[in-house]
Design a protein around this motif. Structure first.
Motif, PDB file in Angstrom:
ATOM      1  N   PHE A  91       0.832  -1.208   0.000  1.00  0.00           N
ATOM      2  CA  PHE A  91       0.000   0.000   0.000  1.00  0.00           C
ATOM      3  C   PHE A  91       0.868   1.261   0.000  1.00  0.00           C
ATOM      4  O   PHE A  91       0.598   2.205  -0.746  1.00  0.00           O
ATOM      5  CB  PHE A  91      -0.937  -0.014   1.210  1.00  0.00           C
ATOM      6  N   THR A  92       1.920   1.251   0.813  1.00  0.00           N
ATOM      7  CA  THR A  92       2.812   2.406   0.879  1.00  0.00           C
ATOM      8  C   THR A  92       3.526   2.632  -0.441  1.00  0.00           C
ATOM      9  O   THR A  92       3.604   3.758  -0.941  1.00  0.00           O
ATOM     10  CB  THR A  92       3.847   2.224   2.006  1.00  0.00           C
ATOM     11  N   VAL A  93       4.058   1.558  -1.027  1.00  0.00           N
ATOM     12  CA  VAL A  93       4.774   1.670  -2.303  1.00  0.00           C
ATOM     13  C   VAL A  93       3.840   2.159  -3.400  1.00  0.00           C
ATOM     14  O   VAL A  93       4.193   3.062  -4.177  1.00  0.00           O
ATOM     15  CB  VAL A  93       5.423   0.320  -2.680  1.00  0.00           C
ATOM     16  N   LEU A  94       2.654   1.593  -3.487  1.00  0.00           N
ATOM     17  CA  LEU A  94       1.710   2.013  -4.523  1.00  0.00           C
ATOM     18  C   LEU A  94       1.258   3.458  -4.325  1.00  0.00           C
ATOM     19  O   LEU A  94       1.090   4.194  -5.304  1.00  0.00           O
ATOM     20  CB  LEU A  94       0.506   1.071  -4.553  1.00  0.00           C
ATOM     21  N   THR A  95       1.084   3.882  -3.087  1.00  0.00           N
ATOM     22  CA  THR A  95       0.697   5.268  -2.822  1.00  0.00           C
ATOM     23  C   THR A  95       1.796   6.235  -3.257  1.00  0.00           C
ATOM     24  O   THR A  95       1.529   7.247  -3.918  1.00  0.00           O
ATOM     25  CB  THR A  95       0.395   5.465  -1.324  1.00  0.00           C
ATOM     26  N   VAL A  96       3.056   5.923  -2.899  1.00  0.00           N
ATOM     27  CA  VAL A  96       4.169   6.802  -3.279  1.00  0.00           C
ATOM     28  C   VAL A  96       4.317   6.845  -4.793  1.00  0.00           C
ATOM     29  O   VAL A  96       4.480   7.925  -5.389  1.00  0.00           O
ATOM     30  CB  VAL A  96       5.474   6.340  -2.596  1.00  0.00           C
ATOM     31  N   ILE A  97       4.244   5.694  -5.445  1.00  0.00           N
ATOM     32  CA  ILE A  97       4.387   5.663  -6.908  1.00  0.00           C
ATOM     33  C   ILE A  97       3.232   6.395  -7.575  1.00  0.00           C
ATOM     34  O   ILE A  97       3.429   7.120  -8.559  1.00  0.00           O
ATOM     35  CB  ILE A  97       4.513   4.206  -7.399  1.00  0.00           C
ATOM     36  N   PHE A  98       2.008   6.260  -7.045  1.00  0.00           N
ATOM     37  CA  PHE A  98       0.863   6.988  -7.605  1.00  0.00           C
ATOM     38  C   PHE A  98       1.072   8.497  -7.500  1.00  0.00           C
ATOM     39  O   PHE A  98       0.821   9.236  -8.458  1.00  0.00           O
ATOM     40  CB  PHE A  98      -0.430   6.581  -6.887  1.00  0.00           C
ATOM     41  N   ILE A  99       1.549   8.965  -6.350  1.00  0.00           N
ATOM     42  CA  ILE A  99       1.791  10.403  -6.176  1.00  0.00           C
ATOM     43  C   ILE A  99       2.872  10.889  -7.129  1.00  0.00           C
ATOM     44  O   ILE A  99       2.764  11.970  -7.721  1.00  0.00           O
ATOM     45  CB  ILE A  99       2.158  10.707  -4.710  1.00  0.00           C
ATOM     46  N   LEU A 100       3.920  10.091  -7.317  1.00  0.00           N
ATOM     47  CA  LEU A 100       4.997  10.481  -8.235  1.00  0.00           C
ATOM     48  C   LEU A 100       4.510  10.552  -9.679  1.00  0.00           C
ATOM     49  O   LEU A 100       4.830  11.493 -10.406  1.00  0.00           O
ATOM     50  CB  LEU A 100       6.158   9.493  -8.122  1.00  0.00           C
ATOM     51  N   ILE A 101       3.738   9.554 -10.092  1.00  0.00           N
ATOM     52  CA  ILE A 101       3.225   9.561 -11.469  1.00  0.00           C
ATOM     53  C   ILE A 101       2.235  10.703 -11.656  1.00  0.00           C
ATOM     54  O   ILE A 101       2.237  11.377 -12.703  1.00  0.00           O
ATOM     55  CB  ILE A 101       2.594   8.194 -11.804  1.00  0.00           C
ATOM     56  N   TRP A 102       1.403  10.964 -10.653  1.00  0.00           N
ATOM     57  CA  TRP A 102       0.451  12.069 -10.740  1.00  0.00           C
ATOM     58  C   TRP A 102       1.183  13.404 -10.882  1.00  0.00           C
ATOM     59  O   TRP A 102       0.807  14.263 -11.683  1.00  0.00           O
ATOM     60  CB  TRP A 102      -0.445  12.052  -9.510  1.00  0.00           C
ATOM     61  N   GLY A 103       2.260  13.592 -10.103  1.00  0.00           N
ATOM     62  CA  GLY A 103       3.052  14.825 -10.218  1.00  0.00           C
ATOM     63  C   GLY A 103       3.718  14.956 -11.570  1.00  0.00           C
ATOM     64  O   GLY A 103       3.787  16.040 -12.151  1.00  0.00           O
ATOM     65  N   LEU A 104       4.244  13.843 -12.103  1.00  0.00           N
ATOM     66  CA  LEU A 104       4.866  13.864 -13.427  1.00  0.00           C
ATOM     67  C   LEU A 104       3.852  14.233 -14.507  1.00  0.00           C
ATOM     68  O   LEU A 104       4.143  15.067 -15.381  1.00  0.00           O
ATOM     69  CB  LEU A 104       5.497  12.505 -13.737  1.00  0.00           C
ATOM     70  N   LEU A 105       2.669  13.639 -14.456  1.00  0.00           N
ATOM     71  CA  LEU A 105       1.639  13.975 -15.447  1.00  0.00           C
ATOM     72  C   LEU A 105       1.185  15.429 -15.316  1.00  0.00           C
ATOM     73  O   LEU A 105       0.913  16.094 -16.333  1.00  0.00           O
ATOM     74  CB  LEU A 105       0.447  13.030 -15.294  1.00  0.00           C
ATOM     75  N   HIS A 106       1.118  15.938 -14.099  1.00  0.00           N
ATOM     76  CA  HIS A 106       0.744  17.344 -13.887  1.00  0.00           C
ATOM     77  C   HIS A 106       1.797  18.284 -14.490  1.00  0.00           C
ATOM     78  O   HIS A 106       1.451  19.267 -15.152  1.00  0.00           O
ATOM     79  CB  HIS A 106       0.571  17.601 -12.393  1.00  0.00           C
ATOM     80  N   GLU A 107       3.081  17.970 -14.268  1.00  0.00           N
ATOM     81  CA  GLU A 107       4.145  18.787 -14.858  1.00  0.00           C
ATOM     82  C   GLU A 107       4.118  18.709 -16.374  1.00  0.00           C
ATOM     83  O   GLU A 107       4.328  19.709 -17.069  1.00  0.00           O
ATOM     84  CB  GLU A 107       5.508  18.324 -14.335  1.00  0.00           C
ATOM     85  N   TRP A 108       3.871  17.536 -16.895  1.00  0.00           N
ATOM     86  CA  TRP A 108       3.829  17.345 -18.337  1.00  0.00           C
ATOM     87  C   TRP A 108       2.651  18.115 -18.938  1.00  0.00           C
ATOM     88  O   TRP A 108       2.774  18.764 -19.969  1.00  0.00           O
ATOM     89  CB  TRP A 108       3.694  15.864 -18.634  1.00  0.00           C
ATOM     90  N   LYS A 109       1.470  18.045 -18.275  1.00  0.00           N
ATOM     91  CA  LYS A 109       0.291  18.742 -18.764  1.00  0.00           C
ATOM     92  C   LYS A 109       0.471  20.253 -18.770  1.00  0.00           C
ATOM     93  O   LYS A 109       0.010  20.944 -19.684  1.00  0.00           O
ATOM     94  CB  LYS A 109      -0.908  18.358 -17.886  1.00  0.00           C
ATOM     95  N   ASN A 110       1.148  20.793 -17.773  1.00  0.00           N
ATOM     96  CA  ASN A 110       1.364  22.235 -17.683  1.00  0.00           C
ATOM     97  C   ASN A 110       2.518  22.721 -18.545  1.00  0.00           C
ATOM     98  O   ASN A 110       2.787  23.922 -18.591  1.00  0.00           O
ATOM     99  CB  ASN A 110       1.607  22.649 -16.241  1.00  0.00           C
ATOM    100  N   GLY A 111       3.215  21.830 -19.210  1.00  0.00           N
ATOM    101  CA  GLY A 111       4.288  22.228 -20.118  1.00  0.00           C
ATOM    102  C   GLY A 111       5.627  22.480 -19.460  1.00  0.00           C
ATOM    103  O   GLY A 111       6.508  23.085 -20.052  1.00  0.00           O
ATOM    104  N   ALA A 112       5.803  22.032 -18.211  1.00  0.00           N
ATOM    105  CA  ALA A 112       7.063  22.267 -17.519  1.00  0.00           C
ATOM    106  C   ALA A 112       8.183  21.388 -18.068  1.00  0.00           C
ATOM    107  O   ALA A 112       9.353  21.687 -17.867  1.00  0.00           O
ATOM    108  CB  ALA A 112       6.893  21.990 -16.030  1.00  0.00           C
ATOM    109  N   LEU A 113       7.828  20.321 -18.772  1.00  0.00           N
ATOM    110  CA  LEU A 113       8.845  19.409 -19.297  1.00  0.00           C
ATOM    111  C   LEU A 113       9.174  19.679 -20.763  1.00  0.00           C
ATOM    112  O   LEU A 113      10.052  19.030 -21.303  1.00  0.00           O
ATOM    113  CB  LEU A 113       8.371  17.948 -19.137  1.00  0.00           C
ATOM    114  N   SER A 114       8.500  20.615 -21.394  1.00  0.00           N
ATOM    115  CA  SER A 114       8.793  20.921 -22.799  1.00  0.00           C
ATOM    116  C   SER A 114      10.045  21.813 -22.886  1.00  0.00           C
ATOM    117  O   SER A 114      10.197  22.743 -22.108  1.00  0.00           O
ATOM    118  CB  SER A 114       7.610  21.612 -23.475  1.00  0.00           C
ATOM    119  N   TRP A 115      10.917  21.510 -23.817  1.00  0.00           N
ATOM    120  CA  TRP A 115      12.185  22.229 -23.929  1.00  0.00           C
ATOM    121  C   TRP A 115      12.184  23.194 -25.102  1.00  0.00           C
ATOM    122  O   TRP A 115      13.226  23.585 -25.584  1.00  0.00           O
ATOM    123  CB  TRP A 115      13.339  21.235 -24.080  1.00  0.00           C
ATOM    124  N   VAL A 116      11.033  23.590 -25.547  1.00  0.00           N
ATOM    125  CA  VAL A 116      10.927  24.492 -26.694  1.00  0.00           C
ATOM    126  C   VAL A 116      11.159  25.907 -26.254  1.00  0.00           C
ATOM    127  O   VAL A 116      10.813  26.380 -25.256  1.00  0.00           O
ATOM    128  CB  VAL A 116       9.543  24.354 -27.369  1.00  0.00           C
TER     129      VAL A 116
END
Length: 116
Positions: A91-116
């Motif tokens: 449960f702990t591992v899945l919760t941490v991984i879910f939060i990490l993936i959610w943060g990555l998708l949020h950064e990607w959606k907001n364009g923080a990972l685009s290098w243009v």
């Protein structure tokens, strides 16, 4: 006991004399004053303090710090497996991984990972 106090006093006197001789014989220059000013990230200390900086650089720094904290949370997970039940560990591992993936998708959606 008497010889120990003499040696401590002698060591203190020798170091104090060496420090005084160094201070009196050292050459003071105008470049030394420049060396004592703060130097951060390649910015000149003689410019105004509120100079604009790249927001992209700031975002990359924040993402790096977040990633660094993520790694420090994920690495000890393997050691926790032995000292806890399988359900709570999963449960702990899945919760941490879910939060990490959610943060990555949020950064990607907001364009923080685009290098243009």
């Amino acid at each position: 006991m008497f010889s120990l106090s003499i040696m401590i006093t002698l060591a203190f006197l020798v170091s104090a004399i060496m420090a005084l001789v160094t201070l009196m014989t050292s050459e003071k220059s105008s470049k030394e004053r420049e060396k004592m000013t703060p130097f951060e990230c390649g910015f000149s200390p003689m410019k105004k303090s509120r100079a604009p900086f790249s927001l992209r650089f700031f975002m990359v720094t924040l993402i790096f710090l977040i990633f660094d904290m993520e790694v420090s949370l994920v690495l000890p997970m393997g050691l926790l497996q032995e000292s806890s039940s399988m359900f709570s560990w999963s449960f702990t591992v899945l919760t941490v991984i879910f939060i990490l993936i959610w943060g990555l998708l949020h950064e990607w959606k907001n364009g923080a990972l685009s290098w243009v």
